[in-house]
Design a protein around this motif. Structure first.
Motif, short mmCIF file in Angstrom:
data_model
loop_
_atom_site.label_atom_id
_atom_site.label_comp_id
_atom_site.label_asym_id
_atom_site.label_seq_id
_atom_site.Cartn_x
_atom_site.Cartn_y
_atom_site.Cartn_z
N MET A 1 -16.14 29.67 -68.54
CA MET A 1 -14.76 29.50 -68.95
C MET A 1 -13.81 30.30 -68.07
O MET A 1 -12.73 29.83 -67.75
CB MET A 1 -14.63 29.91 -70.42
N ASP A 2 -14.22 31.51 -67.68
CA ASP A 2 -13.38 32.33 -66.83
C ASP A 2 -13.21 31.71 -65.45
O ASP A 2 -12.14 31.83 -64.85
CB ASP A 2 -13.97 33.73 -66.68
N ILE A 3 -14.25 31.06 -64.97
CA ILE A 3 -14.18 30.43 -63.65
C ILE A 3 -13.19 29.27 -63.68
O ILE A 3 -12.38 29.11 -62.77
CB ILE A 3 -15.58 29.95 -63.19
N VAL A 4 -13.22 28.48 -64.74
CA VAL A 4 -12.32 27.34 -64.86
C VAL A 4 -10.87 27.82 -64.95
O VAL A 4 -9.98 27.27 -64.30
CB VAL A 4 -12.68 26.48 -66.10
N LEU A 5 -10.63 28.86 -65.73
CA LEU A 5 -9.29 29.41 -65.86
C LEU A 5 -8.79 29.97 -64.53
O LEU A 5 -7.63 29.77 -64.15
CB LEU A 5 -9.26 30.50 -66.93
N GLY A 6 -9.68 30.62 -63.79
CA GLY A 6 -9.32 31.12 -62.46
C GLY A 6 -8.96 30.00 -61.50
O GLY A 6 -8.01 30.10 -60.73
N LEU A 7 -9.75 28.93 -61.55
CA LEU A 7 -9.47 27.78 -60.68
C LEU A 7 -8.13 27.12 -61.04
O LEU A 7 -7.38 26.71 -60.15
CB LEU A 7 -10.59 26.75 -60.78
N ILE A 8 -7.84 27.02 -62.32
CA ILE A 8 -6.56 26.44 -62.74
C ILE A 8 -5.41 27.29 -62.24
O ILE A 8 -4.39 26.76 -61.76
CB ILE A 8 -6.51 26.29 -64.27
N LYS A 9 -5.54 28.61 -62.30
CA LYS A 9 -4.49 29.50 -61.81
C LYS A 9 -4.29 29.35 -60.30
O LYS A 9 -3.15 29.30 -59.81
CB LYS A 9 -4.82 30.96 -62.13
N ILE A 10 -5.39 29.25 -59.57
CA ILE A 10 -5.31 29.10 -58.11
C ILE A 10 -4.66 27.76 -57.75
O ILE A 10 -3.78 27.70 -56.88
CB ILE A 10 -6.70 29.23 -57.48
N ILE A 11 -5.05 26.71 -58.43
CA ILE A 11 -4.49 25.38 -58.15
C ILE A 11 -3.00 25.35 -58.47
O ILE A 11 -2.20 24.79 -57.71
CB ILE A 11 -5.25 24.29 -58.94
N ALA A 12 -2.61 25.98 -59.58
CA ALA A 12 -1.18 26.02 -59.94
C ALA A 12 -0.38 26.79 -58.90
O ALA A 12 0.72 26.39 -58.53
CB ALA A 12 -1.01 26.65 -61.32
N LEU A 13 -0.92 27.90 -58.43
CA LEU A 13 -0.24 28.71 -57.42
C LEU A 13 -0.08 27.93 -56.11
O LEU A 13 0.99 27.93 -55.50
CB LEU A 13 -0.99 30.01 -57.17
N LEU A 14 -1.13 27.26 -55.68
CA LEU A 14 -1.06 26.47 -54.45
C LEU A 14 -0.11 25.28 -54.58
O LEU A 14 0.61 24.96 -53.63
CB LEU A 14 -2.46 26.00 -54.05
N ALA A 15 -0.08 24.67 -55.75
CA ALA A 15 0.86 23.55 -55.97
C ALA A 15 2.30 24.05 -55.91
O ALA A 15 3.16 23.41 -55.29
CB ALA A 15 0.57 22.88 -57.30
#
Length: 66
Positions: free
Chosen positions: A1-15
């Motif tokens: 779950m932590d990995i998915v949340l981290g990926l969502i944060k990274i994707i949002a930042l890059l977008a």
């Protein structure tokens, strides 16, 4: 779950960075087409956001280190 949340944060930042970059590039192209001065895009909203973000990096690093 932590990995998915981290990926969502990274994707949002890059977008967000991509959207801001495209907005700034549009201002640069508009200024060049109008024959404006070179610093005019930096006085537009995306330019001000970028400058504030760049100036905030040392402050944030100082606060984290403190």
């Amino acid at each position: 779950m932590d990995i998915v949340l981290g990926l969502i944060k990274i994707i949002a930042l890059l977008a967000a960075a991509g959207i801001l970059g495209q907005w700034f590039l549009a201002e640069v192209k508009k200024t060049k087409a109008a024959g404006g001065v070179w610093y005019r895009p930096y006085l537009s909203p995306p330019g001000i956001i970028i400058i504030c973000a760049i100036l905030a990096i040392p402050v944030i690093a100082w606060l984290i280190d403190k």
